[in-house]
Write a protein that holds these residues in place. Structure first.
Motif, mmCIF file in Angstrom:
data_model
loop_
_atom_site.group_PDB
_atom_site.id
_atom_site.type_symbol
_atom_site.label_atom_id
_atom_site.label_comp_id
_atom_site.label_asym_id
_atom_site.label_seq_id
_atom_site.Cartn_x
_atom_site.Cartn_y
_atom_site.Cartn_z
ATOM 1 N N ILE A 263 0.833 -1.203 0.000
ATOM 2 C CA ILE A 263 0.000 0.000 0.000
ATOM 3 C C ILE A 263 0.867 1.253 0.000
ATOM 4 O O ILE A 263 0.566 2.232 -0.688
ATOM 5 C CB ILE A 263 -0.953 0.006 1.213
ATOM 6 C CG1 ILE A 263 -1.963 -1.127 1.083
ATOM 7 C CG2 ILE A 263 -1.673 1.341 1.349
ATOM 8 C CD1 ILE A 263 -2.714 -1.422 2.360
ATOM 9 N N ASN A 264 1.975 1.216 0.728
ATOM 10 C CA ASN A 264 2.840 2.391 0.844
ATOM 11 C C ASN A 264 3.538 2.778 -0.456
ATOM 12 O O ASN A 264 4.025 3.891 -0.581
ATOM 13 C CB ASN A 264 3.900 2.166 1.923
ATOM 14 C CG ASN A 264 3.338 2.327 3.300
ATOM 15 O OD1 ASN A 264 2.293 2.937 3.492
ATOM 16 N ND2 ASN A 264 4.022 1.754 4.281
ATOM 17 N N ARG A 265 3.599 1.873 -1.419
ATOM 18 C CA ARG A 265 4.313 2.163 -2.662
ATOM 19 C C ARG A 265 3.542 3.081 -3.604
ATOM 20 O O ARG A 265 4.088 3.541 -4.604
ATOM 21 C CB ARG A 265 4.654 0.859 -3.382
ATOM 22 C CG ARG A 265 5.699 0.061 -2.648
ATOM 23 C CD ARG A 265 6.093 -1.176 -3.429
ATOM 24 N NE ARG A 265 6.618 -2.166 -2.509
ATOM 25 C CZ ARG A 265 6.198 -3.418 -2.418
ATOM 26 N NH1 ARG A 265 5.258 -3.863 -3.211
ATOM 27 N NH2 ARG A 265 6.730 -4.232 -1.543
ATOM 28 N N SER A 266 2.260 3.334 -3.338
ATOM 29 C CA SER A 266 1.473 4.217 -4.199
ATOM 30 C C SER A 266 0.359 4.860 -3.390
ATOM 31 O O SER A 266 -0.361 4.175 -2.660
ATOM 32 C CB SER A 266 0.864 3.427 -5.355
ATOM 33 O OG SER A 266 -0.032 4.241 -6.096
ATOM 34 N N ALA A 267 0.194 6.157 -3.549
ATOM 35 C CA ALA A 267 -0.827 6.878 -2.795
ATOM 36 C C ALA A 267 -2.242 6.502 -3.226
ATOM 37 O O ALA A 267 -3.183 6.623 -2.456
ATOM 38 C CB ALA A 267 -0.636 8.383 -2.963
ATOM 39 N N SER A 268 -2.399 6.009 -4.457
ATOM 40 C CA SER A 268 -3.746 5.697 -4.949
ATOM 41 C C SER A 268 -4.093 4.216 -4.833
ATOM 42 O O SER A 268 -5.126 3.783 -5.326
ATOM 43 C CB SER A 268 -3.876 6.133 -6.413
ATOM 44 O OG SER A 268 -2.989 5.393 -7.230
ATOM 45 N N ARG A 269 -3.266 3.443 -4.171
ATOM 46 C CA ARG A 269 -3.457 1.995 -4.097
ATOM 47 C C ARG A 269 -4.226 1.600 -2.847
ATOM 48 O O ARG A 269 -4.051 2.178 -1.779
ATOM 49 C CB ARG A 269 -2.097 1.313 -4.093
ATOM 50 C CG ARG A 269 -2.158 -0.180 -4.211
ATOM 51 C CD ARG A 269 -0.776 -0.763 -4.349
ATOM 52 N NE ARG A 269 -0.158 -0.265 -5.569
ATOM 53 C CZ ARG A 269 1.160 -0.194 -5.764
ATOM 54 N NH1 ARG A 269 1.998 -0.590 -4.838
ATOM 55 N NH2 ARG A 269 1.638 0.263 -6.895
ATOM 56 N N SER A 270 -5.080 0.585 -2.988
ATOM 57 C CA SER A 270 -5.755 -0.001 -1.839
ATOM 58 C C SER A 270 -5.738 -1.516 -1.987
ATOM 59 O O SER A 270 -5.518 -2.044 -3.072
ATOM 60 C CB SER A 270 -7.191 0.513 -1.709
ATOM 61 O OG SER A 270 -7.970 0.079 -2.794
ATOM 62 N N GLU B 65 -14.865 -8.880 5.226
ATOM 63 C CA GLU B 65 -14.057 -8.149 4.250
ATOM 64 C C GLU B 65 -13.506 -6.876 4.874
ATOM 65 O O GLU B 65 -14.159 -6.238 5.691
ATOM 66 C CB GLU B 65 -14.950 -7.798 3.053
ATOM 67 C CG GLU B 65 -14.278 -7.049 1.950
ATOM 68 C CD GLU B 65 -15.221 -6.800 0.778
ATOM 69 O OE1 GLU B 65 -15.157 -5.688 0.238
ATOM 70 O OE2 GLU B 65 -16.008 -7.699 0.420
ATOM 71 N N ILE B 66 -12.292 -6.520 4.467
ATOM 72 C CA ILE B 66 -11.678 -5.266 4.902
ATOM 73 C C ILE B 66 -10.950 -4.662 3.705
ATOM 74 O O ILE B 66 -10.323 -5.383 2.926
ATOM 75 C CB ILE B 66 -10.714 -5.485 6.091
ATOM 76 C CG1 ILE B 66 -10.173 -4.145 6.611
ATOM 77 C CG2 ILE B 66 -9.592 -6.420 5.725
ATOM 78 C CD1 ILE B 66 -9.388 -4.259 7.915
ATOM 79 N N THR B 67 -11.073 -3.359 3.532
ATOM 80 C CA THR B 67 -10.334 -2.633 2.501
ATOM 81 C C THR B 67 -9.502 -1.576 3.197
ATOM 82 O O THR B 67 -10.025 -0.823 4.019
ATOM 83 C CB THR B 67 -11.281 -1.972 1.482
ATOM 84 O OG1 THR B 67 -12.037 -2.995 0.834
ATOM 85 C CG2 THR B 67 -10.503 -1.184 0.433
ATOM 86 N N VAL B 68 -8.219 -1.545 2.889
ATOM 87 C CA VAL B 68 -7.330 -0.542 3.481
ATOM 88 C C VAL B 68 -6.697 0.278 2.366
ATOM 89 O O VAL B 68 -6.319 -0.244 1.328
ATOM 90 C CB VAL B 68 -6.255 -1.183 4.387
ATOM 91 C CG1 VAL B 68 -6.896 -1.752 5.634
ATOM 92 C CG2 VAL B 68 -5.497 -2.257 3.675
ATOM 93 N N THR B 69 -6.620 1.585 2.602
ATOM 94 C CA THR B 69 -6.125 2.497 1.580
ATOM 95 C C THR B 69 -4.930 3.313 2.032
ATOM 96 O O THR B 69 -4.336 4.006 1.231
ATOM 97 C CB THR B 69 -7.228 3.477 1.140
ATOM 98 O OG1 THR B 69 -7.693 4.170 2.294
ATOM 99 C CG2 THR B 69 -8.382 2.737 0.489
ATOM 100 N N ALA B 70 -4.611 3.248 3.297
ATOM 101 C CA ALA B 70 -3.494 4.032 3.803
ATOM 102 C C ALA B 70 -2.785 3.229 4.872
ATOM 103 O O ALA B 70 -3.341 2.305 5.441
ATOM 104 C CB ALA B 70 -3.995 5.351 4.387
#
Length: 128
Positions: free
Chosen positions: A81-88, A98-103
Motif C-alpha cells: 500500500i505504501n508504494r502508491s498513494a492511490s493503491r488499496s 471483508e476489509i479494505t485498506v487504503t493508507a
C-alpha cells in the motif's frame, strides 16, 4: 487453516500492471513461513473468443495464521500500500468478512492484524 482472497486496486493502473502487482505480492507472501498463495481463476465469459480460464486480479492465500504470520502478512500488505498513494488492498475471508485498506498507519496495521487474527482465535476456540 485460514483462507483469504486479496485484491489490489489502483484506479490509474492498466490491467497488466495490476497483474504484475499481484505477481509481486504472491512472491512476497511466499516468503512468509506457513502461507501459500496462488492466483484466483474464473471461467472466461461466454462471449469471449478464448475458452481458457481468465486470471483474476486476485490472490488466494491459505495457511495457519499464528501471531508471527499475521504480523508478517500485515507487513507485506502495508508495504504494498505504501508504494502508491492511490493503491488499496481488499481482503475477503471465506466467511464473507471483508476489509479494505487504503493508507498505512498504526491503526490500519492494527485493524489488519485483528482481521487476520480472528481466524486463528476461532480455530483455537473450536479445538477446546
Amino acid at each position: 487453516m485460514a483462507e483469504a482472497r486479496i485484491s489490489i486496486h489502483e484506479p490509474t493502473a492498466p490491467p497488466q500492471r495490476l497483474h504484475q502487482l499481484h505477481d509481486q505480492l504472491a512472491r512476497d507472501l511466499r516468503a512468509v513461513p506457513g502461507i501459500e498463495s496462488r492466483r484466483a481463476r474464473e471461467d472466461a465469459p461466454q462471449d469471449s473468443k478464448s475458452g481458457v480460464g481468465a486470471h483474476l486480479a486476485e490472490l488466494i492465500i491459505t495457511g495457519t495464521l499464528s501471531g508471527g504470520t499475521v504480523a508478517a502478512v500485515t507487513k507485506v500488505l502495508v508495504a504494498l500500500i505504501n508504494r502508491s498513494a492511490s493503491r488499496s488492498v481488499t481482503v475477503k475471508k471465506a466467511d464473507g468478512a471483508e476489509i479494505t485498506v487504503t493508507a498505512s498507519s498504526a491503526e490500519v496495521q492494527q485493524r489488519l492484524a485483528e482481521f487476520f487474527a480472528g481466524d486463528e482465535e476461532a480455530r483455537r476456540a473450536a479445538e477446546r
